[in-house]
Design a protein around this motif. Structure first.
Motif, PDB file in Angstrom:
ATOM      1  N   THR A 277      48.232  42.572 -23.541  1.00  0.00           N
ATOM      2  CA  THR A 277      46.880  42.190 -23.105  1.00  0.00           C
ATOM      3  C   THR A 277      46.475  43.060 -21.924  1.00  0.00           C
ATOM      4  O   THR A 277      47.332  43.543 -21.175  1.00  0.00           O
ATOM      5  N   PHE A 278      45.185  43.262 -21.776  1.00  0.00           N
ATOM      6  CA  PHE A 278      44.689  43.951 -20.587  1.00  0.00           C
ATOM      7  C   PHE A 278      43.328  43.391 -20.207  1.00  0.00           C
ATOM      8  O   PHE A 278      42.611  42.827 -21.045  1.00  0.00           O
ATOM      9  N   VAL A 279      43.003  43.502 -18.929  1.00  0.00           N
ATOM     10  CA  VAL A 279      41.699  43.079 -18.435  1.00  0.00           C
ATOM     11  C   VAL A 279      40.656  44.065 -18.943  1.00  0.00           C
ATOM     12  O   VAL A 279      40.831  45.291 -18.816  1.00  0.00           O
ATOM     13  N   ILE A 280      39.581  43.559 -19.528  1.00  0.00           N
ATOM     14  CA  ILE A 280      38.556  44.431 -20.106  1.00  0.00           C
ATOM     15  C   ILE A 280      37.760  45.093 -18.993  1.00  0.00           C
ATOM     16  O   ILE A 280      37.201  44.411 -18.127  1.00  0.00           O
ATOM     17  N   PRO A 281      37.713  46.428 -18.964  1.00  0.00           N
ATOM     18  CA  PRO A 281      36.994  47.125 -17.881  1.00  0.00           C
ATOM     19  C   PRO A 281      35.491  46.862 -17.918  1.00  0.00           C
ATOM     20  O   PRO A 281      34.922  46.568 -18.968  1.00  0.00           O
ATOM     21  N   ASN A 282      34.852  47.004 -16.777  1.00  0.00           N
ATOM     22  CA  ASN A 282      33.391  46.905 -16.716  1.00  0.00           C
ATOM     23  C   ASN A 282      32.735  48.034 -17.484  1.00  0.00           C
ATOM     24  O   ASN A 282      33.236  49.171 -17.488  1.00  0.00           O
ATOM     25  N   VAL A 283      31.612  47.737 -18.095  1.00  0.00           N
ATOM     26  CA  VAL A 283      30.800  48.791 -18.703  1.00  0.00           C
ATOM     27  C   VAL A 283      30.196  49.651 -17.603  1.00  0.00           C
ATOM     28  O   VAL A 283      30.174  50.886 -17.693  1.00  0.00           O
ATOM     29  N   ASN A 284      29.733  48.997 -16.540  1.00  0.00           N
ATOM     30  CA  ASN A 284      29.131  49.678 -15.394  1.00  0.00           C
ATOM     31  C   ASN A 284      30.207  49.951 -14.342  1.00  0.00           C
ATOM     32  O   ASN A 284      30.661  49.037 -13.664  1.00  0.00           O
ATOM     33  N   PRO A 285      30.629  51.198 -14.179  1.00  0.00           N
ATOM     34  CA  PRO A 285      31.722  51.503 -13.245  1.00  0.00           C
ATOM     35  C   PRO A 285      31.353  51.329 -11.778  1.00  0.00           C
ATOM     36  O   PRO A 285      32.229  51.315 -10.914  1.00  0.00           O
ATOM     37  N   SER A 286      30.067  51.176 -11.471  1.00  0.00           N
ATOM     38  CA  SER A 286      29.646  51.055 -10.071  1.00  0.00           C
ATOM     39  C   SER A 286      29.764  49.621  -9.534  1.00  0.00           C
ATOM     40  O   SER A 286      29.589  49.398  -8.332  1.00  0.00           O
ATOM     41  N   LEU A 287      30.072  48.658 -10.395  1.00  0.00           N
ATOM     42  CA  LEU A 287      30.237  47.283  -9.928  1.00  0.00           C
ATOM     43  C   LEU A 287      31.433  47.191  -8.988  1.00  0.00           C
ATOM     44  O   LEU A 287      32.477  47.797  -9.237  1.00  0.00           O
ATOM     45  N   SER A 288      31.294  46.417  -7.925  1.00  0.00           N
ATOM     46  CA  SER A 288      32.342  46.359  -6.894  1.00  0.00           C
ATOM     47  C   SER A 288      33.554  45.538  -7.316  1.00  0.00           C
ATOM     48  O   SER A 288      34.651  45.722  -6.781  1.00  0.00           O
ATOM     49  N   THR A 289      33.381  44.625  -8.264  1.00  0.00           N
ATOM     50  CA  THR A 289      34.495  43.812  -8.762  1.00  0.00           C
ATOM     51  C   THR A 289      34.479  43.801 -10.281  1.00  0.00           C
ATOM     52  O   THR A 289      33.440  44.014 -10.909  1.00  0.00           O
ATOM     53  N   THR A 290      35.646  43.577 -10.861  1.00  0.00           N
ATOM     54  CA  THR A 290      35.741  43.478 -12.310  1.00  0.00           C
ATOM     55  C   THR A 290      35.270  42.105 -12.751  1.00  0.00           C
ATOM     56  O   THR A 290      35.743  41.082 -12.257  1.00  0.00           O
ATOM     57  N   SER A 291      34.324  42.057 -13.664  1.00  0.00           N
ATOM     58  CA  SER A 291      33.794  40.786 -14.166  1.00  0.00           C
ATOM     59  C   SER A 291      34.715  40.243 -15.255  1.00  0.00           C
ATOM     60  O   SER A 291      35.008  40.945 -16.223  1.00  0.00           O
TER      61      SER A 291
END
Length: 410
Positions: A277-291
């Motif tokens: 399993t892995f945490v799904i990366p943000n689509v928007n790389p500029s977000l300060s935290t992973t949603s």
């Protein structure tokens, strides 16, 4: 005469208390998770030893029947000691009746001791007070077939660009990269893409501050359509269990709650060797935290439960490390208690990641959307999956339901 008078007084006190003076040792735990009976019962040896209480699960499998019984108990003498429910608008609806026991003290102490997450607390808050405690918590992550990844020469991605590059390699290798479905969980990719692009817009939709026809939402649907057009998604109408598709290698990845581990165990798939399993990366790389989307179901009691003190005592014990260790490991899922270490090291890693400052948790769309809007959205997403070109029409239909709901719930 004195003896008779004493008995009459005692009887009167019992009657006035509505049964509240009864000191119970076994609490009936009404729930809508009939298949979880053995998991509930595994807690009894520890709870009896530590607090002198055990639970007796009373499970329902039909949701409307279950909800009707719980709501009827607010007005009748047939009241549960404990019961499960849902967060979001459904918790708000029953909390505002004044029938549900206040658990603010449990939450304050739990957050202070580290047994409860402050991020989760707000989803149990109604008008500044907390109600119920987490029955369970599951984090939404990506499950993947390790053998398929190795054969296609791809690794766990650390960015959305990496994930899309992996999808292209997997497709070239003859494997469908992602699972999707039009049955109940049709919201999953909408949830993930919007959270990873604009989490504030995601939250604004759930409170009526934004519209499904807003440009940001339309863009997400276009991106979802683009992934379908590229052949990255499985046939949404396929009725095959996603676990079976992942095990067979017909799909490489399945986005799901960590409770999906139970399915993997039943299929004899071993974590760490057969799947990861892995945490799904943000689509928007500029977000300060992973949603990260999460789901949580409440365990509640009533203000006029048969023995209110016993019920609250059990809820307080429930969120502690001992109870949560047994509970989470029995189901092979993460715990609502961030301090609990799982027998699956990967789940422990996910728990630490989910509760770190680099991650922000957001309520799963299924609970975040008001029920009438959710119903329209599930229909709309299902229709979109049948014909992706109709995405704008489906958003307009969902917004009509949202307009109607929010006009009555300002």
């Amino acid at each position: 005469m004195v003896a008779v008078l004493g008995a009459a007084v005692l009887l009167g006190l019992t009657a006035c208390g509505g049964g509240a003076s009864e000191h119970k040792t076994t609490l009936k735990l009404y729930n809508d998770k009939g298949a979880w009976k053995p998991y509930f019962q595994q807690l009894n040896a520890t709870s009896k030893k530590q607090i002198g209480l055990t639970n007796q699960p009373v499970g329902y499998t039909d949701e409307p029947t279950y909800q009707s019984f719980i709501k009827a108990s607010f007005r009748t003498k047939n009241k549960p000691d404990l019961f499960t429910w849902q967060v979001g608008s459904q918790l708000q609806d029953i909390a505002t009746t004044g029938q549900v026991a206040d658990t603010t003290d449990i939450w304050n102490q739990g957050v202070k001791s580290g047994d409860l997450s402050n991020d989760v607390k707000k989803y149990y808050t109604v008008d500044g007070k907390q109600y119920c405690v987490p029955l369970n918590v599951s984090y939404w992550v990506m499950f993947y077939n390790k053998k398929v990844f190795a054969e296609a020469g791809v690794k766990e991605p650390t960015s959305w660009a990496d994930l899309m590059a992996d999808a292209q390699k997997l497709k070239a290798h003859g494997v469908t990269p992602f699972y999707q479905t039009n049955i109940l969980f049709s919201f999953v990719w909408f949830q993930q893409l919007l959270l990873g692009t604009d989490p504030q817009l995601y939250e604004d939709l759930s409170t009526g501050k934004a519209k499904y026809t807003d440009p940001g939402v339309v863009k997400v649907m276009q991106q979802w359509k683009g992934m379908i057009d590229k052949g990255y998604m499985s046939d949404a109408g396929d009725k095959t269990d996603p676990g079976a598709l992942l095990k067979s290698g017909k799909v490489a990845m399945v986005p799901d709650g960590t409770w999906f581990n139970t399915t993997m165990s039943q299929l004899k798939m071993k974590p760490g060797s057969d799947y990861g399993t892995f945490v799904i990366p943000n689509v928007n790389p500029s977000l300060s935290t992973t949603s990260m989307a999460f789901e949580s179901g409440p365990l509640c009691s009533l203000t006029k439960a048969p023995d209110p003190q016993a019920s609250l005592k059990y809820l307080k014990w429930w969120v502690g490390k001992d109870a949560q260790t047994t509970w989470s490991n029995s189901r092979n899922d993460v715990s609502a208690n961030p301090k609990v270490t799982s027998t699956d090291p990967n789940l422990t890693t996910l728990t630490k990641k989910a509760n770190s400052s680099s991650t922000k948790l957001y309520l799963r769309y299924f609970e975040a959307a008001p029920p009438p809007v959710l119903t329209a959205a599930l229909d709309g997403f299902g229709a979109f999956l049948a014909n992706p070109g109709t995405y704008l029409k489906q958003l307009q239909n969902i917004q009509q339901a949202a307009d109607q709901y929010w006009s009555q719930h300002k």
